[in-house]
Design a protein around this motif. Sequence first.
Motif, short mmCIF file in Angstrom:
data_model
loop_
_atom_site.label_atom_id
_atom_site.label_comp_id
_atom_site.label_asym_id
_atom_site.label_seq_id
_atom_site.Cartn_x
_atom_site.Cartn_y
_atom_site.Cartn_z
N ILE A 57 0.86 -1.21 0.00
CA ILE A 57 0.00 0.00 0.00
C ILE A 57 0.89 1.25 0.00
O ILE A 57 0.59 2.24 -0.68
CB ILE A 57 -0.97 0.01 1.21
CG1 ILE A 57 -1.75 -1.30 1.27
CG2 ILE A 57 -1.94 1.18 1.11
CD1 ILE A 57 -2.59 -1.49 2.50
N ALA A 58 2.00 1.17 0.74
CA ALA A 58 2.94 2.30 0.76
C ALA A 58 3.41 2.62 -0.66
O ALA A 58 3.54 3.78 -1.04
CB ALA A 58 4.13 1.97 1.66
N GLU A 59 3.61 1.56 -1.44
CA GLU A 59 4.06 1.75 -2.82
C GLU A 59 3.03 2.54 -3.66
O GLU A 59 3.39 3.38 -4.47
CB GLU A 59 4.26 0.38 -3.45
CG GLU A 59 5.51 0.26 -4.29
CD GLU A 59 5.74 -1.19 -4.66
OE1 GLU A 59 5.36 -1.55 -5.79
OE2 GLU A 59 6.25 -1.96 -3.81
N LEU A 60 1.76 2.25 -3.39
CA LEU A 60 0.70 2.98 -4.12
C LEU A 60 0.70 4.46 -3.73
O LEU A 60 0.59 5.34 -4.59
CB LEU A 60 -0.67 2.37 -3.81
CG LEU A 60 -0.86 0.92 -4.26
CD1 LEU A 60 -2.12 0.32 -3.63
CD2 LEU A 60 -0.96 0.85 -5.78
N TYR A 61 0.81 4.73 -2.43
CA TYR A 61 0.88 6.13 -1.98
C TYR A 61 2.09 6.83 -2.59
O TYR A 61 2.05 8.01 -2.91
CB TYR A 61 0.98 6.22 -0.46
CG TYR A 61 -0.30 5.94 0.31
CD1 TYR A 61 -1.49 6.61 0.02
CD2 TYR A 61 -0.30 5.04 1.37
CE1 TYR A 61 -2.65 6.37 0.75
CE2 TYR A 61 -1.46 4.80 2.11
CZ TYR A 61 -2.63 5.46 1.80
OH TYR A 61 -3.76 5.23 2.53
N GLU A 62 3.19 6.07 -2.72
CA GLU A 62 4.39 6.67 -3.32
C GLU A 62 4.11 7.13 -4.75
O GLU A 62 4.60 8.16 -5.19
CB GLU A 62 5.57 5.69 -3.29
CG GLU A 62 6.34 5.75 -1.99
CD GLU A 62 7.19 4.51 -1.75
OE1 GLU A 62 7.54 3.82 -2.74
OE2 GLU A 62 7.50 4.25 -0.57
N GLY A 63 3.31 6.35 -5.47
CA GLY A 63 2.93 6.73 -6.83
C GLY A 63 2.18 8.06 -6.83
O GLY A 63 2.42 8.94 -7.66
N LEU A 64 1.29 8.22 -5.87
CA LEU A 64 0.52 9.47 -5.74
C LEU A 64 1.47 10.62 -5.39
O LEU A 64 1.38 11.71 -5.95
CB LEU A 64 -0.53 9.31 -4.64
CG LEU A 64 -1.59 10.39 -4.55
CD1 LEU A 64 -2.68 10.14 -5.58
CD2 LEU A 64 -2.20 10.43 -3.15
N ALA A 65 2.37 10.35 -4.46
CA ALA A 65 3.32 11.38 -4.01
C ALA A 65 4.21 11.83 -5.17
O ALA A 65 4.39 13.02 -5.40
CB ALA A 65 4.17 10.83 -2.86
N ARG A 66 4.73 10.86 -5.92
CA ARG A 66 5.63 11.19 -7.05
C ARG A 66 4.93 12.09 -8.07
O ARG A 66 5.53 13.02 -8.60
CB ARG A 66 6.11 9.90 -7.75
CG ARG A 66 7.35 9.29 -7.11
CD ARG A 66 8.00 8.29 -8.05
NE ARG A 66 7.08 7.23 -8.47
CZ ARG A 66 6.84 6.12 -7.76
NH1 ARG A 66 7.45 5.92 -6.61
NH2 ARG A 66 5.99 5.22 -8.21
N GLY A 67 3.64 11.81 -8.33
CA GLY A 67 2.86 12.63 -9.28
C GLY A 67 2.81 14.08 -8.85
O GLY A 67 2.61 14.97 -9.67
N ALA A 68 2.98 14.33 -7.55
CA ALA A 68 2.93 15.70 -7.02
C ALA A 68 4.32 16.19 -6.62
O ALA A 68 4.44 17.14 -5.85
CB ALA A 68 1.98 15.75 -5.82
N ARG A 69 5.35 15.51 -7.13
CA ARG A 69 6.74 15.86 -6.84
C ARG A 69 7.06 15.81 -5.35
O ARG A 69 7.82 16.63 -4.83
CB ARG A 69 7.10 17.23 -7.41
CG ARG A 69 6.99 17.24 -8.92
CD ARG A 69 7.36 18.57 -9.50
NE ARG A 69 7.14 18.54 -10.93
CZ ARG A 69 8.04 18.90 -11.83
NH1 ARG A 69 9.22 19.29 -11.45
NH2 ARG A 69 7.76 18.86 -13.10
#
Length: 376
Positions: free
Chosen positions: A297-309
Amino acid sequence: MSLRDFSLGTRVVFGPNATDRLGTFAAEFGGRVFVVTDPHIVAAGHVDRAERSLASAGLEVRRYEGVRENPTSADVAACRAALGDWNPDLLVGLGGGSSIDVAKGCNLVRAGGGTMEDYWGVGKAKGTLLPLIAVPTTAGTGTEAQSFALVAQEDTHQKMACGDPQMLPRLAVLDPILTTTLPPFVTACTGLDTIGHAVETMVTKKRNAFSRPFSVEAFRLAHASLPLVLDDPDNLDARGDMMLAATFAGVAIENSMLGAAHSLANPLTAHHDLAHGLAVGLVLPGVVRFNSEHAEIAELYEGLARGARLNSVSALVQRLEELLDLCRIEHSLTAHGVPTTGVTGLAEEALRQWTAQFNPREVTVQDLERLLIAAL
Ligand SMILES: [Fe+2]
């Protein structure tokens, strides 16, 4: 790989002053229009503006303007009663999520009779619903892109999620000018709600390849634009980005559902009167921390975070907390009047919310209780 069924469904017209073209759009559906709205939207002048456009297209217009915040089945019944035996060709929900959801509810009970309780669940519509145009005046719920209405039971204040494919608005008119008159606290709370939608839809059990880009883009737009609209309410570019973010997040919800932050928020609204977006915003950082204890799940949140730099889950959580500061909102539930007693009852009610089952990590009453205590 399992079969996917994805539809964007709602036509979207977006841009400053789009409201002035409402009459042209509405005329495609017939000559009689029933407008559902609330007294604040009337006072802001938005209803006059919309109705001028409808009248100039030669349409006959009637209006119900009595929708209350956090509407209940009684609001739907009152709206239905105001419609009487008049037969419109089209409904227009003009306002925040409350007005649009009451319009959806009125559509259900008009076509199938009974009360809103009869439509609690999915696929319960009877008969043929009228086409609905949604004209949101907040950038928040995303209901303009959803086939669901959230209406509370009048006596228990339990939120009922009522969904049917027929309820999906045929058209969403997104006019950022309508959001410039919102009080700053409403801008803040609805913005936090949008952010909650983007974050939760990214990870739910029902997340999929089609919902993910909408979650990522909604978060990217909203986390950057919310501070801008708080700082300068007339910044139309940022207001427009917030409206797009809310609608994109609405598309994500339609395809991915929501999670534990929304489960926790509902009883806080029902029993302690917290605005929905405020309640979501206050519990969201804790829910992200809790969910991200699971690596996948952390990996999914990381995807969201990366999209927002943002480069990690902790940077994401930090940003969520920073956004509360920028909204000038105290972080603790107690600062907003939630007592330290009665947490178990709230947690039990949170577990019964429809959204709890979609949280990516299984939640128990004890988990929800701990999340509430941490947010106190
Ligand atoms: Fe929400």
